[in-house]
Design an enzyme around this catalytic site. Structure first.
Site, short mmCIF file in Angstrom:
data_model
loop_
_atom_site.label_atom_id
_atom_site.label_comp_id
_atom_site.label_asym_id
_atom_site.label_seq_id
_atom_site.Cartn_x
_atom_site.Cartn_y
_atom_site.Cartn_z
N CYS A 82 1.02 -1.28 0.09
CA CYS A 82 -0.03 -0.09 0.05
C CYS A 82 1.07 1.16 -0.06
O CYS A 82 2.28 1.26 0.28
CB CYS A 82 -0.88 0.23 1.28
SG CYS A 82 -2.02 1.29 1.12
N ASP A 84 0.40 3.70 1.75
CA ASP A 84 0.48 4.12 3.22
C ASP A 84 1.94 4.51 3.70
O ASP A 84 2.54 3.61 3.58
CB ASP A 84 -0.14 3.13 4.11
CG ASP A 84 -0.56 3.61 5.60
OD1 ASP A 84 0.30 4.06 6.11
OD2 ASP A 84 -2.05 3.72 5.86
N ARG A 86 3.16 4.34 6.47
CA ARG A 86 3.50 3.42 7.63
C ARG A 86 4.01 2.18 7.09
O ARG A 86 4.58 1.25 8.16
CB ARG A 86 2.28 3.36 8.63
CG ARG A 86 2.12 4.91 9.01
CD ARG A 86 0.61 4.80 9.81
NE ARG A 86 -0.48 4.60 8.92
CZ ARG A 86 -1.86 4.44 9.15
NH1 ARG A 86 -2.06 4.65 10.66
NH2 ARG A 86 -2.65 4.26 8.47
N HIS A 142 -2.33 -4.59 4.92
CA HIS A 142 -2.15 -3.96 6.42
C HIS A 142 -3.33 -3.67 7.12
O HIS A 142 -4.32 -3.27 6.64
CB HIS A 142 -0.92 -2.81 6.12
CG HIS A 142 -1.46 -1.81 5.62
ND1 HIS A 142 -2.02 -0.57 6.57
CD2 HIS A 142 -1.78 -1.23 4.36
CE1 HIS A 142 -2.39 0.40 5.68
NE2 HIS A 142 -2.46 0.08 4.46
N CYS A 145 -6.34 -0.02 6.99
CA CYS A 145 -6.01 0.61 5.58
C CYS A 145 -7.14 1.47 5.11
O CYS A 145 -8.36 1.22 5.25
CB CYS A 145 -6.04 -0.61 4.56
SG CYS A 145 -5.81 -0.04 2.88
#
Lengths: 251, 305
Positions: A82, A84, A86, A142, A145
């Site tokens: 992703c 993202d 993190r 993850h 999300c």
């Protein structure tokens, strides 16, 4: 390193100078420093510091490796993760330069083969499997999300549609349908967690629709894996995906 | 490297891959032909290091951490000799190292991140294995929302929905990032494919269907740099394509609005992994200066080596 205050105090000592031009310049400098907000984020500074750290501590310390990588790449993995901030696999799985050809998109989705709609993903798969001949494809989902949450909540929440996000995350619709059927009585957060994992499985199934992936699987040169990174609890799960035929009956 | 010593465990934590095979029906999306096909998910390994699961880490004397300088002798790379089980074990140990040396040592920070992300950057970089921005620019968890695709291309707004602009929409309108950085790099296979293309698009190739997004960059390169050798032309196109992507970013109304208001800055970058240099420039936005065929106005161009 001198603090901002020390710098300003140091400059003030020169204000006794009788040269008007010099005094004016020094006062301008002091004003500029006083207006400096040390907490203000400087993106350029952030980039250069990061690059310098990499150059000194990695690139310059391993010249043979980087010389070899300059000539070509032979990654063992194609990774879908992703976007993202993190969940970068270079952190959580410590992928080093040259190890993983990495695609990052909203909710780490792999759509089914469609040359018109999804040429970006297709290009990455084609390049990684046919040209680079990666041996493993790893799709990593993850926790928490945002893309999966959007899939699970829209349009039922009557929110305004996005221009592009909704069109993208609806790749995961079969996963949403499955999760709602099995876990529809659970709170939304739990349903989302199930969907995050189910969407990884869906993406692995979708990978099979690409001819070069089918060939790689048939020749046993390619393995498909699904991962799930839970950053709330500090956990990682890994699954291997083995598409196969099971004989059902014969007459 | 840390080793695991389970105090109480189920066979899920056994390092062998001897698990019951779980079968799933394939999804109906494939149609009737494949409904008889069954797919199997095999639980390879599940590494759970919460104290609740009763796995104890026994740290050995050497504990290479993510922030530790790479020692040549301990350069932990996936080797040619990795077989299936070794590979899984290797990934498991890497995650556990991350868990021990980053996650647990910065638990408060990771707990905050678990509640939400507020990155200041959106990065668009190539999927090339050698150019991960987390490595070359040291972006830490939480700092950069990242899109990676072949040749770090940004399609224009009028191209319709794609994975790249879905990510743009999320980063700009939901996360409200303050900076977008498009990073090109040396010896890019995608750009090379773009520069090698003849006029007709090869409809059998995904790569060509995608890199055609950068067509204007290759046309500009061929007209401006035709006197150079092919490799030099590709290098020129790698940078030209970044500028082209920055212009494509401005075709998104919600991006141009924020740039005009000074809420969002657009930057271009170029990583040369042959010489280990990094160039960076920022779009100098003054709306009236941006004609269709004009050069990209830039400011604050830096070159670091």
């Amino acid at each position: 390193m001198a603090s901002l205050e020390e710098a300003i105090e140091g400059l003030k000592k020169f204000l006794s100078n009788k040269d008007d031009v010099a005094v004016a310049q020094i006062e301008k400098l002091i004003t500029g420093l006083q207006e400096t907000d040390l907490n203000e984020f400087d993106p350029v500074k952030r980039i250069i510091e990061g690059f310098q750290h990499f150059k000194i501590n990695k690139f310059d310390k391993h010249p043979e490796l980087y010389e070899k990588l300059a000539e070509g790449q032979w990654p063992k993995f194609l990774v879908f993760a992703c976007s993202d901030s993190r969940v970068c696999p270079s952190h959580i799985l410590d992928f080093q330069p040259g190890e993983a050809f990495m695609v990052r998109n909203i909710a780490n989705m792999v759509p089914a083969f469609d040359k018109l709609k999804y040429s970006g993903v297709g290009a990455a798969i084609e390049y990684a499997v046919s040209v680079l001949e990666v041996q493993n494809i790893l799709v990593i989902g993850h926790s928490r999300c945002g893309g999966i949450k959007r899939l699970m909540t829209h349009p039922e929440d009557n929110s305004a549609p996005f221009d592009f996000i909704d069109e993208w995350v609806k790749i995961g619709l079969p996963a949403k349908v499955k999760v709602q059927a099995e876990f529809g009585d659970l709170p939304l957060e739990d349903q989302c967690k199930h969907c995050e994992k189910e969407s990884v499985k869906l993406s692995l199934c979708n990978l099979e629709t690409y001819p070069y992936v089918q060939m790689g699987l048939a020749n046993k040169k390619l393995r498909l894996m699904g991962g799930y990174y839970d950053f709330v609890h500090g956990k990682f799960e890994l699954l291997e995906f083995e598409p196969c035929f099971r004989h059902l009956f014969s007459t | 490297m840390a080793t695991l010593s389970p105090t109480s465990f189920t066979k899920n934590f056994n390092s062998s891959v001897d698990f019951p095979i779980t079968s799933f029906q394939t999804f109906a999306i494939f149609g009737p032909k494949l409904k008889t096909e069954q797919t199997h998910f095999r639980l390879s390994t599940s590494f759970n290091v919460r104290t609740g699961s009763r796995l104890e880490l026994k740290a050995m004397k050497e504990s290479p951490g993510l922030t530790q300088k790479l020692d040549k002798n301990r350069l932990d790379r996936l080797t040619e000799s990795e077989n299936g089980c070794d590979l899984f074990q290797h990934l498991k140990h890497r995650f556990l190292r991350f868990k021990k040396h980053k996650f647990e040592e910065n638990l408060g920070h990771f707990q905050n991140l678990a509640e939400g992300q507020a990155p200041k950057f959106m990065i668009i970089a190539c999927a090339d294995s050698r150019v991960c921005p987390s490595v070359i620019l040291g972006f830490q968890p939480g700092e950069a929302f990242m899109v990676r695709n072949v040749a770090n291309l940004v399609p224009p707004f009028e191209g319709g929905p794609s994975e790249t602009n879905a990510a743009l929409e999320f980063a700009v309108n939901s996360l409200k990032v303050e900076n977008i950085l498009v990073i090109g790099h040396s010896r890019c296979g995608g750009i090379r494919a773009l520069m090698s293309m003849q006029d007709e698009v090869d409809s059998s190739s995904f790569i060509r269907s995608w890199v055609i997004v950068g067509k204007n960059a290759s046309l500009n390169t061929k007209s401006a740099a035709s006197h150079l050798g092919f490799d030099q032309q590709c290098k020129h196109c790698e940078k030209e394509s970044v500028d082209h992507s920055l212009l494509n970013l401005l075709t998104y109304p919600w991006i141009e609005q924020k740039v005009a208001k000074g809420e969002l800055s657009l930057h271009g970058g170029y990583y040369d992994f042959v010489d280990c240099t990094f160039e960076k420039w920022t779009l100098d936005y003054k709306g009236s200066n941006l004609g269709k065929n004009s050069r990209l106005p830039v400011k604050n161009r830096f070159y670091w080596c």
